[in-house]
Scaffold this active site. Structure first.
Site, short mmCIF file in Angstrom:
data_model
loop_
_atom_site.label_atom_id
_atom_site.label_comp_id
_atom_site.label_asym_id
_atom_site.label_seq_id
_atom_site.Cartn_x
_atom_site.Cartn_y
_atom_site.Cartn_z
N HIS B 41 0.69 -1.45 -0.15
CA HIS B 41 0.19 0.20 0.11
C HIS B 41 0.62 1.52 -0.09
O HIS B 41 1.18 2.10 1.02
CB HIS B 41 -1.00 0.13 1.11
N HIS B 81 -2.94 -1.45 7.18
CA HIS B 81 -2.15 -1.52 5.49
C HIS B 81 -1.60 -0.33 5.43
O HIS B 81 -0.38 -1.03 4.58
CB HIS B 81 -3.20 -1.84 4.74
N GLY B 129 -4.23 -2.54 11.74
CA GLY B 129 -4.05 -3.88 10.38
C GLY B 129 -5.93 -4.22 9.86
O GLY B 129 -6.58 -3.23 9.13
N PRO B 130 -6.66 -4.58 11.07
CA PRO B 130 -8.27 -4.73 10.87
C PRO B 130 -8.52 -3.39 11.04
O PRO B 130 -8.54 -3.42 11.84
CB PRO B 130 -8.36 -6.01 12.09
N ASP B 173 -10.37 6.52 5.70
CA ASP B 173 -11.76 5.79 6.34
C ASP B 173 -12.52 4.50 6.30
O ASP B 173 -13.61 4.19 6.63
CB ASP B 173 -12.04 6.07 4.71
N HIS B 286 -4.20 3.19 -3.38
CA HIS B 286 -3.70 2.73 -2.13
C HIS B 286 -3.86 1.25 -1.76
O HIS B 286 -2.95 1.10 -1.08
CB HIS B 286 -5.93 2.76 -2.36
N GLU B 444 -19.18 -4.08 22.66
CA GLU B 444 -18.16 -5.50 22.79
C GLU B 444 -17.07 -5.48 22.26
O GLU B 444 -16.27 -5.37 22.36
CB GLU B 444 -18.92 -7.09 22.70
N HIS B 506 -29.72 -15.86 22.94
CA HIS B 506 -28.61 -15.41 24.04
C HIS B 506 -27.71 -17.06 25.02
O HIS B 506 -27.79 -16.91 25.49
CB HIS B 506 -29.45 -15.13 24.41
#
Lengths: 700, 700
Positions: B41, B81, B129-130, B173, B286, B444, B506
């Site tokens: 990237h 990234h 990264g995530p 973004d 990108h 969570e 649940h």
């Protein structure tokens, strides 16, 4: 302090005292039902009683006798814990629930489980409870409605088509806090979903009581920032006097329906548990039974007999069941418009009939692509893209997209328009409001829930793509697809360490196993291009459950089919099959692979043959499908007498012992990957024909 | 159209031509590094070069020679990234990376993997990264910094403590679109985290090119709605002329640091890939190498030799490595203030030393509670609550809370203050900015990432609770805890169908198995109150990995310890142990249970004994800990010679075949639950002493 002693309700035109009594009946039924079972959520059902009643009895177009009428408005209770909000309206309106059902709340075998369950209770449009999902589901329904209209009646003037209807969603503080609702709401703004209205029950109470400890944002301003039309109603009148002004709410709903370029957000300030004298406005009213004394006091306050429970006067139920007549009438009016449309649009009508019957178009399988053998091969994600392109013309109901990875996930059928408001088109993606390529943005969780909403709405069949590692971001929605048995397809590409350089954060070593843990989800990992085509076919045939299609980033060899000892792909639908048998047909060892690792089993077979060891290669694209086969078939693929077995999959070992048994060997990777080329990683982490052959020798 | 032909940069005071040349060097190193490996990237690293350079060289207080200096400012690259954005600054600043490391980008064994990895590369504060995680991590770091200050130097005036430092996070973004960032950002507003500054790289390009197809919200307005201080900078000057105005950005950063009641958001409009003549402002810039021609053209534009790659002039590197002197000087100044504090606060200094050494306080184990045998028992969640209350006084570093389920998760140590700005206190929760009870709201995913940020920041040790079913909402963060090996504790209560009436949405039937799939996560499911205490102890001892503590909603019998044949709890730390041996010590069958189902194994043992079958009961609270034991111990618990084995766990069978072998039986639930009382569900779904005994007979 707010004066909350009594309601000085302002009501819309046509509202009668009987309506008000019905609303109070709702509050007390909610309190009684929770009290009887001893647990549940009474507070929201009490304070939202007038809101739900207004929607079900006055605002929505629906017909209790035909709850699945395709022309109906949809209602989503995003705050599913307040299931009584929905159940009591289904009872009053005559959708099938009776007083005994309310008395059986949250008990074994009842039609009134703790949270509303799709397919279980007539009138429940979708399963809710895990917070935030419902908002995203509603966004999906609104998208489905627009796509359906585009397929069936694109040229009708706004509001004149039988396929124009509205989606209402009722949401709580918890729904607003969950990230999934942010994702979906932002996308709804981009998509200009004018057929969607969200009512936010701004009661400022959650389980930890006053939400000031965790939610202080200006929610209305946030929705304005998303591009929604926003209206704010305060029934506390600036914390002075509580007044359930239904006229204002009714007007706001009408305004919302009139907005033509944006979804609508109505922030409604309420007091949870109102008018319970002591517990209103508390966290206790949210999630616990109120207690006998409090309920009696509330009944006295509302002019009901404190000694009676589940009290519904004959005149109230007779009045509310009038919805059946009004619903029938509304449907009759719609039928007329529908018939006119059907006569004028016979082709679209045929498509509509197929939608309603949930049938695939005749001959669709002829469109499926196939590939010749090719040692270099192509990535299964690329093969999947070819399948989607080939099916697009014959399967208009199939649509989908990606969470900003269209090109990587190969989710765009060639030449198809994007589903976008005209002013959102870009140089890269053209289309229009009735297009078929979806752009979710980097919002995996919302993508899953939106797909659930699309499918449950009816009409079309969605798919959505991202990297397999990000299935972790969307498990909440995937689980609900499986629990509801809705046939949505998750396209998860870049499986395993094979994706290479992006490294361990992006290498899904444990995800295939973890997805297999979800009951009711088919996890399908084809080994080459032709298996990919056959896998898509079987996924589409299965109209009663979701699937996750696990695809490679890297090229995979395409094996011959029906020649050179290789099986054709008819076994894919059975979940596992003998791809290449041992010479002579009597194996010493069975090598079982999935996806990109099947090639190593094939290589090992040759190595072992040279040593005089007869190895059978089994390709196992879907364990769930294989488990459904009868024992004879399963034993014919993996003979019980052959204890020497090896599995090979570039993921954790979890679950493979079931297949290989005590004597077997599992070739797996039980740790995180690394950043390097995929080929290097397979080598370093022990995936090759040699390692599989070595494991086979050990197993013998 | 924006005139993007040349930068007319406006620079802050003290900025030299050499700084500008260094920034251009950064852009070209990014382009060259990606071109060399062939993937990656480059675009963001090019356009954000001046931003990262400004932060690392001019704005942040840190010391390359001592990258772990506790007084340093933290930098989080949420858009992981764009790892080159960080690596190149670590190279220029002299944190340990050299030019060869940049040349080895994304290759096997390099210090420059595809995404920044915590513990792998000096100067990388956290693995990112995530998308979206980094924003939430930064919120956690800001919370940790405040808590640390509260524990060590609460009375210092603002800005005067050695424990005052700032957290910077750079986001794209994609980070903004992900729901987790919404969750964390809303909470940061509530928490008034004035030590946090987020720079949003508003470049309007993601992988699917122009973000107009998916992101049209007013992001700045959204952050204002969250209660942040918001500044907007447009380097395109209203799409007229691109101008990298670093003076404005520097001023904005100074303003942000001066805000004392809110976190700061700086929206910075950039053009991705600037100044690459053809690929700037495109999705191609990108995520792909620019190509030789484009790189050459860019080099010419910037006055570099187009034929050279990885060109860094001596004067540039000498200039930027000056950071080492400036950093050493900054640390020396800090040390003086730190010494003053240390002398004045010897007790706090002792605590600080323990924090830095990552040691537990001496004698902490003496505080652990224990329980007498009690057939009625208590829920393990309640026992966990007692453990937390008991540890609170001796372990100030231990803090945590819940995602709006404090009372259900039993995560609040009795009498402890909440971590809240003074004006956010409520009737239910009092406290202050230095409190210890966290209120995450119903968020969570952010909770998990915030815990990661807290722990990685250093100093304290966090835990966070929700229902086990919602571990699905937070897997993205849980996986990163495990990948980074950070010791955070997930308190997941309401395990299994035992939670009862809330029903299948649940009831976490598959979650225990799915969590066990995550490499490096300890999944701990104690069987009674005393096991819960021992489990907490072992979790706290393990300072090198996360754990998920799986707890019951319902009461579980408390078995005797060290009497009546029952083992004491010392075996808990080994993951599995003989709780109650077969009479005579030679088992015919081994019954293995976890959590609430151990009681059924105990009951089955008695039933079988009456039939003359000798059954051993093994409690297996943590499979990961058991797997770490040597073979002798493991064989002593489950003898290889005893093939008759039964496992019992109220979850899916996945993974149990490894333990019970071909001859064993697995008592499991491989479908979704239902809405009814927990007792009823155990009965209906086949969990009892009788079903375990029947399975044992089958296995024999």
């Amino acid at each position: 302090m707010t004066d909350t002693s009594a309601s000085t309700a302002v009501v819309p035109e046509g509202w009668t005292d009987l309506d008000s009594k019905a609303v109070d009946t709702v509050r007390l039924l909610a309190a009684d039902a929770v009290q009887k079972v001893g647990n549940g959520h009474p507070g929201t059902a009490m304070s939202l009683a007038p809101v739900a009643y207004l929607l079900f009895q006055k605002e929505m177009r629906h017909n209790p006798a035909e709850a699945h009428w395709p022309g109906r408005d949809r209602f989503v209770l995003s705050c599913g814990h307040s299931s009584l909000t929905l159940y009591i309206q289904l009872y009053l309106g005559g959708f099938g629930l009776e007083l005994d059902d309310l008395k059986a709340l949250r008990t074994w075998g009842s039609r009134t489980p703790g949270h509303p369950e799709y397919g279980h209770t007539t009138g429940v449009e979708i399963t809710t409870g895990p917070l935030g999902q419902g908002i995203a589901n509603a966004v999906g329904m609104a998208m489905a409605a627009r796509r359906e209209r585009g397929l069936l009646d694109p040229d009708a003037a706004p509001g004149t088509s039988p396929f124009d209807h509205h989606i209402y969603v009722l949401a709580s503080d918890g729904d607003i806090e969950e990230g999934i609702s942010s994702e979906a709401s932002s996308l709804a703004g981009t998509q200009r979903l004018d057929n969607l209205t969200l009512i936010y029950d701004n009661n400022r109470i959650s389980i930890e009581d006053d939400t000031n400890i965790a939610l202080t944002e200006d929610v209305a301003a946030r929705y304005e920032a998303y591009g929604w039309h926003v209206q704010t109603i305060d029934w506390t009148n600036g914390e002075t006097q509580y007044e359930e002004n239904l006229k204002t709410l009714s007007d706001a709903l009408e305004t919302a329906r009139g907005v033509t370029d944006r979804p609508s957000f109505i922030s409604l300030r309420t007091i949870i548990g109102w008018p319970a004298p002591k517990k209103q406005g508390t966290g206790k009213a949210h999630g616990s039974a109120l207690g006998d004394d409090e309920i009696k006091a509330t009944k006295e306050l509302l002019g009901f007999d404190p000694e009676q429970t589940f009290e519904v006067s004959d005149e109230v139920i007779a009045h509310t069941r009038g919805l059946r007549d009004r619903g029938a009438q509304a449907q009759a009016v719609w039928e007329e418009s529908f018939q006119g449309w059907a006569e004028a649009n016979p082709d679209a009508k045929a498509l509509y009939d197929r939608f309603v019957a949930d049938e695939l178009s005749p001959g669709w399988e002829d469109a499926l692509p196939s590939w010749d053998a090719d040692p270099k091969g192509i990535a299964t994600r690329a093969a999947s893209g070819k399948v989607l392109t080939a099916l697009a013309p014959v399967m208009p109901e199939l649509w989908g997209g990606s969470a900003d990875l269209a090109e990587s996930n190969n989710t765009t059928p060639e030449g198809e328009p994007s589903f976008l408001p005209t002013d959102r088109q870009t140089k890269a993606f053209s289309g229009g409001p009735y297009g078929r390529v979806l752009h979710f943005g980097i919002r995996e969780h919302a993508m899953g829930a939106i797909m659930n909403g699309i499918k449950v709405h009816g009409g079309t069949r969605p798919y959505g793509g991202t990297f397999l590692t990000f299935s972790d971001y969307m498990r909440g929605a995937v689980r609900l697809s499986a629990l509801m048995r809705v046939p949505v397809t998750y396209v998860w590409t870049h499986d395993s360490i094979g994706l290479g350089e992006d490294g361990p954060t992006h290498q899904p070593v444990e995800h295939v196993a973890a997805l297999r843990a979800i009951p009711g989800l088919d996890v399908v990992r084809p080994a080459d291009a032709n298996e990919t085509s056959a896998a898509w076919a079987q996924i589409l045939r299965n109209g009663d459950r979701p699937a996750g299609l696990i695809l490679s980033r890297q090229n995979l060899p395409i094996v011959p089919r029906g020649t050179d000892g290789y099986a054709d792909t008819s076994g894919v639908a059975k979940g596992a099959y003998v791809l290449l048998d041992a010479e002579g047909g009597t194996p010493d060892v069975v090598l079982i692979g999935t996806g990109s690792e099947v090639q190593y089993a094939v290589a090992a077979r040759a190595t072992l043959a040279a040593e005089g060891i007869a190895a059978r290669v089994v390709s196992m694209p879907c364990r769930e499908w294989f488990d459904e086969q009868d024992r004879d078939y399963r034993d014919s693929v993996i003979p019980p007498t052959v204890k020497a077995r090896v599995s090979v999959e570039a993921g954790v070992a979890l679950g493979w012992r079931d297949i290989v048994g005590d004597a077997g060997r599992v070739v797996s990777i039980d740790h995180y990957g690394a950043s390097a080329s995929g080929a290097k990683l397979f080598e370093e982490f022990g995936f090759s024909g040699d390692t599989v052959a070595a494991a086979a020798r050990e197993s013998l």
